[in-house]
Design an enzyme around this catalytic site. Sequence first.
Site, PDB file in Angstrom:
ATOM      1  N   ASP A  56     170.969  98.154 -58.531  1.00  0.00           N
ATOM      2  CA  ASP A  56     169.911  97.678 -59.410  1.00  0.00           C
ATOM      3  C   ASP A  56     168.850  96.994 -58.560  1.00  0.00           C
ATOM      4  O   ASP A  56     169.054  95.893 -58.053  1.00  0.00           O
ATOM      5  CB  ASP A  56     170.475  96.697 -60.436  1.00  0.00           C
ATOM      6  CG  ASP A  56     169.431  96.236 -61.439  1.00  0.00           C
ATOM      7  OD1 ASP A  56     168.255  96.679 -61.329  1.00  0.00           O
ATOM      8  OD2 ASP A  56     169.772  95.433 -62.328  1.00  0.00           O
ATOM      9  N   GLY A  85     160.976 103.274 -61.667  1.00  0.00           N
ATOM     10  CA  GLY A  85     159.996 102.501 -62.431  1.00  0.00           C
ATOM     11  C   GLY A  85     160.440 102.353 -63.874  1.00  0.00           C
ATOM     12  O   GLY A  85     161.306 103.101 -64.347  1.00  0.00           O
ATOM     13  N   TYR A 148     152.112  98.227 -67.253  1.00  0.00           N
ATOM     14  CA  TYR A 148     152.412  99.462 -66.524  1.00  0.00           C
ATOM     15  C   TYR A 148     151.185  99.940 -65.743  1.00  0.00           C
ATOM     16  O   TYR A 148     151.284 100.292 -64.557  1.00  0.00           O
ATOM     17  CB  TYR A 148     152.866 100.528 -67.504  1.00  0.00           C
ATOM     18  CG  TYR A 148     153.308 101.827 -66.882  1.00  0.00           C
ATOM     19  CD1 TYR A 148     154.555 101.936 -66.267  1.00  0.00           C
ATOM     20  CD2 TYR A 148     152.493 102.948 -66.916  1.00  0.00           C
ATOM     21  CE1 TYR A 148     154.966 103.131 -65.702  1.00  0.00           C
ATOM     22  CE2 TYR A 148     152.895 104.155 -66.355  1.00  0.00           C
ATOM     23  CZ  TYR A 148     154.132 104.245 -65.751  1.00  0.00           C
ATOM     24  OH  TYR A 148     154.530 105.437 -65.194  1.00  0.00           O
TER      25      TYR A 148
END
Length: 241
Positions: A56, A85, A148
């Site tokens: 992770d 992402g 984003y």
Amino acid sequence: KGKTALVTGAAFGIGSETARVLARDGAVVVCLDIPANQAALTQFASNIGGHAIALDLMADNAVNELIQTLTSQLGVLDIVIHNAGITRDKTLRKMSAEQWDAVMHLNLEKIISINQALLEKGALNRDARIVGVSSISGIAGNFGQTNYACSKGGLAGYTRALSKELPNGITVNAVAPGFIETRMTSKVPLIAREMGRRSNAFSQGGLPLDVAEVIAYLSQPASQSLNGNVLRVCGQSLLGR
């Protein structure tokens, strides 16, 4: 052929297709994805003759753990593909600090940290290739994706800046996909998905393979003259024009 590549977010979508294409072209591919995807990741890496790392990247010590694993088991890398992402979509007025921070942390800050660590540890081979996955959302913006878009726009700017500082013929480039049919885009509301599909010259969504082939070219020795570019892979999308 004979190159060692790292692909993050390699279990599905653009990441897995990129890993597959790099392996097809002769590279040994290290596939990285989150522990929740470990079963699929391990099976996929085995199928392409590569290696799997379940990690992770959001964890505090993730970069150090990754670099230690890579350098101790594989030595140096020839190709690094930053594909991992996330999205946490909300309008800015409704977006929490945690949603903003999570997207910026993984989509931009971790990429910077990984590159810096690889360079500091001498873990990149001479003439290595670094490719980041940006987005046309980072060029044009997108409703409900301020975080984003900021992370992907930041990645594009970072790519241009880093290209002026890399040693030994190492290059860094980025691709900016348009609307690509992946698990991530399948979660986009129907009307927005259709708008994304119809906003380009083909009036359809792209495929992960479209992006993977461009990434693979930027990873090859023949791409030496390309450095600091952000290449759109969008079917001539109207967004950002």
